[in-house]
Design a protein around this motif. Sequence first.
Motif, PDB file in Angstrom:
ATOM      1  N   VAL A   1       2.915  11.333  -3.102  1.00  0.00           N
ATOM      2  CA  VAL A   1       2.764  11.952  -1.781  1.00  0.00           C
ATOM      3  C   VAL A   1       3.948  11.585  -0.895  1.00  0.00           C
ATOM      4  O   VAL A   1       4.704  10.669  -1.200  1.00  0.00           O
ATOM      5  CB  VAL A   1       1.439  11.514  -1.093  1.00  0.00           C
ATOM      6  CG1 VAL A   1       0.239  11.900  -1.933  1.00  0.00           C
ATOM      7  CG2 VAL A   1       1.434  10.011  -0.805  1.00  0.00           C
ATOM      8  N   GLN A   2       4.103  12.329   0.204  1.00  0.00           N
ATOM      9  CA  GLN A   2       5.134  11.990   1.176  1.00  0.00           C
ATOM     10  C   GLN A   2       4.516  11.108   2.264  1.00  0.00           C
ATOM     11  O   GLN A   2       3.317  11.167   2.524  1.00  0.00           O
ATOM     12  CB  GLN A   2       5.727  13.253   1.791  1.00  0.00           C
ATOM     13  CG  GLN A   2       6.359  14.163   0.730  1.00  0.00           C
ATOM     14  CD  GLN A   2       7.285  15.196   1.334  1.00  0.00           C
ATOM     15  OE1 GLN A   2       8.217  14.862   2.074  1.00  0.00           O
ATOM     16  NE2 GLN A   2       7.027  16.457   1.027  1.00  0.00           N
ATOM     17  N   LEU A   3       5.377  10.298   2.867  1.00  0.00           N
ATOM     18  CA  LEU A   3       4.897   9.334   3.859  1.00  0.00           C
ATOM     19  C   LEU A   3       5.710   9.455   5.141  1.00  0.00           C
ATOM     20  O   LEU A   3       6.944   9.525   5.097  1.00  0.00           O
ATOM     21  CB  LEU A   3       5.017   7.910   3.303  1.00  0.00           C
ATOM     22  CG  LEU A   3       4.214   7.626   2.019  1.00  0.00           C
ATOM     23  CD1 LEU A   3       4.616   6.280   1.423  1.00  0.00           C
ATOM     24  CD2 LEU A   3       2.712   7.665   2.301  1.00  0.00           C
TER      25      LEU A   3
ATOM     26  N   PRO B   1       8.772   2.586   1.748  1.00  0.00           N
ATOM     27  CA  PRO B   1       9.272   3.767   1.029  1.00  0.00           C
ATOM     28  C   PRO B   1       8.845   5.063   1.717  1.00  0.00           C
ATOM     29  O   PRO B   1       8.055   5.829   1.186  1.00  0.00           O
ATOM     30  CB  PRO B   1       8.602   3.626  -0.342  1.00  0.00           C
ATOM     31  CG  PRO B   1       7.311   2.929  -0.051  1.00  0.00           C
ATOM     32  CD  PRO B   1       7.576   2.020   1.113  1.00  0.00           C
ATOM     33  N   ILE B   2       9.381   5.309   2.916  1.00  0.00           N
ATOM     34  CA  ILE B   2       8.925   6.453   3.701  1.00  0.00           C
ATOM     35  C   ILE B   2       9.927   7.607   3.655  1.00  0.00           C
ATOM     36  O   ILE B   2      11.095   7.428   3.304  1.00  0.00           O
ATOM     37  CB  ILE B   2       8.685   6.054   5.171  1.00  0.00           C
ATOM     38  CG1 ILE B   2       9.891   5.276   5.691  1.00  0.00           C
ATOM     39  CG2 ILE B   2       7.414   5.239   5.306  1.00  0.00           C
ATOM     40  CD1 ILE B   2       9.895   5.134   7.161  1.00  0.00           C
ATOM     41  N   ASP B   3       9.436   8.790   4.000  1.00  0.00           N
ATOM     42  CA  ASP B   3      10.255   9.995   3.954  1.00  0.00           C
ATOM     43  C   ASP B   3      10.679  10.467   5.338  1.00  0.00           C
ATOM     44  O   ASP B   3      11.673  11.165   5.484  1.00  0.00           O
ATOM     45  CB  ASP B   3       9.444  11.135   3.302  1.00  0.00           C
ATOM     46  CG  ASP B   3       9.001  10.768   1.894  1.00  0.00           C
ATOM     47  OD1 ASP B   3       9.862  10.833   0.996  1.00  0.00           O
ATOM     48  OD2 ASP B   3       7.830  10.361   1.709  1.00  0.00           O
ATOM     49  N   ARG B   4       9.906  10.099   6.359  1.00  0.00           N
ATOM     50  CA  ARG B   4      10.053  10.787   7.629  1.00  0.00           C
ATOM     51  C   ARG B   4       9.606   9.910   8.796  1.00  0.00           C
ATOM     52  O   ARG B   4       8.664   9.129   8.654  1.00  0.00           O
ATOM     53  CB  ARG B   4       9.128  12.016   7.553  1.00  0.00           C
ATOM     54  CG  ARG B   4       9.483  13.182   8.388  1.00  0.00           C
ATOM     55  CD  ARG B   4       8.789  14.459   7.885  1.00  0.00           C
ATOM     56  NE  ARG B   4       9.580  15.108   6.853  1.00  0.00           N
ATOM     57  CZ  ARG B   4       9.270  15.139   5.574  1.00  0.00           C
ATOM     58  NH1 ARG B   4       8.180  14.607   5.125  1.00  0.00           N
ATOM     59  NH2 ARG B   4      10.083  15.742   4.734  1.00  0.00           N
TER      60      ARG B   4
ATOM     61  N   ARG C   1      18.678   7.873   5.516  1.00  0.00           N
ATOM     62  CA  ARG C   1      18.305   9.098   4.781  1.00  0.00           C
ATOM     63  C   ARG C   1      16.843   9.468   4.950  1.00  0.00           C
ATOM     64  O   ARG C   1      16.172   9.893   4.012  1.00  0.00           O
ATOM     65  CB  ARG C   1      18.642   8.974   3.293  1.00  0.00           C
ATOM     66  CG  ARG C   1      20.136   8.893   3.052  1.00  0.00           C
ATOM     67  CD  ARG C   1      20.496   9.126   1.608  1.00  0.00           C
ATOM     68  NE  ARG C   1      21.937   9.065   1.435  1.00  0.00           N
ATOM     69  CZ  ARG C   1      22.650   7.937   1.489  1.00  0.00           C
ATOM     70  NH1 ARG C   1      22.041   6.778   1.708  1.00  0.00           N
ATOM     71  NH2 ARG C   1      23.966   7.969   1.333  1.00  0.00           N
ATOM     72  N   LEU C   2      16.362   9.308   6.153  1.00  0.00           N
ATOM     73  CA  LEU C   2      15.002   9.740   6.475  1.00  0.00           C
ATOM     74  C   LEU C   2      15.094  11.003   7.320  1.00  0.00           C
ATOM     75  O   LEU C   2      16.073  11.196   8.046  1.00  0.00           O
ATOM     76  CB  LEU C   2      14.273   8.665   7.288  1.00  0.00           C
ATOM     77  CG  LEU C   2      14.161   7.284   6.663  1.00  0.00           C
ATOM     78  CD1 LEU C   2      13.517   6.309   7.642  1.00  0.00           C
ATOM     79  CD2 LEU C   2      13.355   7.362   5.371  1.00  0.00           C
TER      80      LEU C   2
ATOM     81  N   ALA D   1       0.836  -1.204   0.000  1.00  0.00           N
ATOM     82  CA  ALA D   1       0.000   0.000   0.000  1.00  0.00           C
ATOM     83  C   ALA D   1       0.874   1.259   0.000  1.00  0.00           C
ATOM     84  O   ALA D   1       0.590   2.229  -0.714  1.00  0.00           O
ATOM     85  CB  ALA D   1      -0.926  -0.013   1.202  1.00  0.00           C
ATOM     86  N   LEU D   2       1.959   1.233   0.768  1.00  0.00           N
ATOM     87  CA  LEU D   2       2.855   2.395   0.823  1.00  0.00           C
ATOM     88  C   LEU D   2       3.485   2.635  -0.542  1.00  0.00           C
ATOM     89  O   LEU D   2       3.629   3.784  -0.983  1.00  0.00           O
ATOM     90  CB  LEU D   2       3.958   2.178   1.867  1.00  0.00           C
ATOM     91  CG  LEU D   2       3.538   2.235   3.337  1.00  0.00           C
ATOM     92  CD1 LEU D   2       4.722   1.894   4.232  1.00  0.00           C
ATOM     93  CD2 LEU D   2       2.991   3.608   3.698  1.00  0.00           C
ATOM     94  N   ARG D   3       3.856   1.567  -1.213  1.00  0.00           N
ATOM     95  CA  ARG D   3       4.473   1.681  -2.539  1.00  0.00           C
ATOM     96  C   ARG D   3       3.505   2.356  -3.510  1.00  0.00           C
ATOM     97  O   ARG D   3       3.878   3.267  -4.255  1.00  0.00           O
ATOM     98  CB  ARG D   3       4.894   0.278  -3.013  1.00  0.00           C
ATOM     99  CG  ARG D   3       5.464   0.132  -4.401  1.00  0.00           C
ATOM    100  CD  ARG D   3       6.523   1.165  -4.770  1.00  0.00           C
ATOM    101  NE  ARG D   3       7.737   1.111  -3.970  1.00  0.00           N
ATOM    102  CZ  ARG D   3       8.605   2.133  -3.875  1.00  0.00           C
ATOM    103  NH1 ARG D   3       8.390   3.285  -4.496  1.00  0.00           N
ATOM    104  NH2 ARG D   3       9.680   2.004  -3.143  1.00  0.00           N
ATOM    105  N   THR D   4       2.247   1.922  -3.487  1.00  0.00           N
ATOM    106  CA  THR D   4       1.229   2.517  -4.363  1.00  0.00           C
ATOM    107  C   THR D   4       1.068   4.010  -4.071  1.00  0.00           C
ATOM    108  O   THR D   4       0.987   4.827  -4.987  1.00  0.00           O
ATOM    109  CB  THR D   4      -0.134   1.809  -4.147  1.00  0.00           C
ATOM    110  OG1 THR D   4       0.070   0.406  -4.245  1.00  0.00           O
ATOM    111  CG2 THR D   4      -1.156   2.250  -5.168  1.00  0.00           C
ATOM    112  N   LEU D   5       1.044   4.359  -2.787  1.00  0.00           N
ATOM    113  CA  LEU D   5       0.889   5.768  -2.408  1.00  0.00           C
ATOM    114  C   LEU D   5       2.116   6.572  -2.808  1.00  0.00           C
ATOM    115  O   LEU D   5       2.020   7.705  -3.277  1.00  0.00           O
ATOM    116  CB  LEU D   5       0.645   5.879  -0.904  1.00  0.00           C
ATOM    117  CG  LEU D   5      -0.715   5.357  -0.437  1.00  0.00           C
ATOM    118  CD1 LEU D   5      -0.752   5.189   1.073  1.00  0.00           C
ATOM    119  CD2 LEU D   5      -1.837   6.291  -0.913  1.00  0.00           C
TER     120      LEU D   5
END
Length: 285
Positions: A175-177, A196-199, A231-232, A166-170
Amino acid sequence: YAKRDGGNTHRRFSGQMAAAVLKRMTLENLLRKAIERGELRLHYQPQFNIGNGTVAGAETLLRWTNPELGMVSPAEFIPLAEDTGLIAPIGEWVLRNACAQARAWRDQGLTLPRVAVNVSAVQFLHKGFPDLVTRILEETGLEPRTLELELTESALMRDADSAALALRTLKDIGVQLAIDDFGTGYSSLSRLKQFPIDRLKIDRSFVRDIETDADDAAIAVAIIAMASSMRLEVVAEGVETPGQLEFLRNRGCHEVQGFLLSRPLPAEQIAALLARPGARRTGGA
Ligand code: C2E
Ligand code: MG
Ligand code: MG
Ligand code: MG
C-alpha cells in the motif's frame, strides 16, 4: 470579583461538566449503533495533479447523519470513537467500504489511481492492523498500491519506533503511505527518513494564509523542498482560492485538494467526475 463569584462559578462549572458528560454518553450510545443502523456514509474528496489537472486520487472522509442529532462532524465523533474503542469497528467499516468502492470504480472502467483512507493512531498501532489490511485487500480484490493510508504526523511521533516498524509491515503489503496534517506534529528529520512513506500532506492551517503570512509561506515552501529532496510527493490540503493554488504551483507542489477544486463528494459524483474525459480543474497545461 473572583471571591464574590467563586461559589457560583463552581456550581456553574459542575453543571456544565455534567451536561458535557451526558452529551458524550448520548453521543457514544448513538455512535455505537450507527453502523448497524446504516447511518455512516463515505464521501470522497478528489486530489488533483497540479500540473495537468487530472484526478490523482481521492481521500475518503467519513460522514455520520443521525436522525436525532443531524450531521455530526468527524472532528467531534472520531476522537470519541478513539477513546471508547469504537474506532476499531468503525475504522474497519471505512477501510472495507472504501476498498470495495475503489474496486467497483475499476470494474466500471473508471480510473482512480489511489483511494486514501484516514487511519487513527489507535487503529494503526493495533497489532492486527496489517493483517486486517491484507484481508480486506484480498476480499475486495483491490490492488494494494491503489490504497493509500493516511497517518497523522502526531500519531507517528507518539511512538516513533513502533510506528516505523508498523509502517514497514504495511509498506511490504504494497500500500501507499502518507503523512497527514504535516507540519503540525514536530517530526524530526532523522525520524522522517526512517519512515517508508510516499507522500506528505501539508496541513490546511499553513495553506490558509499562504499568500499573506510569511511564516506559513516559508513553512509550506520548506516542506515542499524537503519532500522533493527526499523524493516524496506533496499534497496541499484545504486549497480554497486561486491565489493559494498559484502559489503552490509556483513552488513545485505536486497535488492539491480543497474546496476550490472540489468538496468531498458521494461516490456517484466521483464516478461522474472520472467519467468526464479530460476533466481538469487546476488550470494547468
Ligand atoms: P483530514 O484527514 O485532515 O481531512 C481533511 C479535512 O479538511 C476534511 O474535514 C475535509 O472535508 C476538510 N477540507 C477539505 N478541503 C477543505 C477546504 O478547502 N477548506 C476547508 N475549510 N476544509 C477542507 P472532515 O471531513 O470534517 O474531517 C475532519 C477530520 O476527521 C479529518 O481530517 C480526519 O482527521 C478525521 N476523519 C475523517 N474521516 C475519517 C475516517 O474515516 N477515519 C479517521 N480515523 N479519521 C477520519
Ligand atoms: Mg486526511
Ligand atoms: Mg489532513
Ligand atoms: Mg488537516
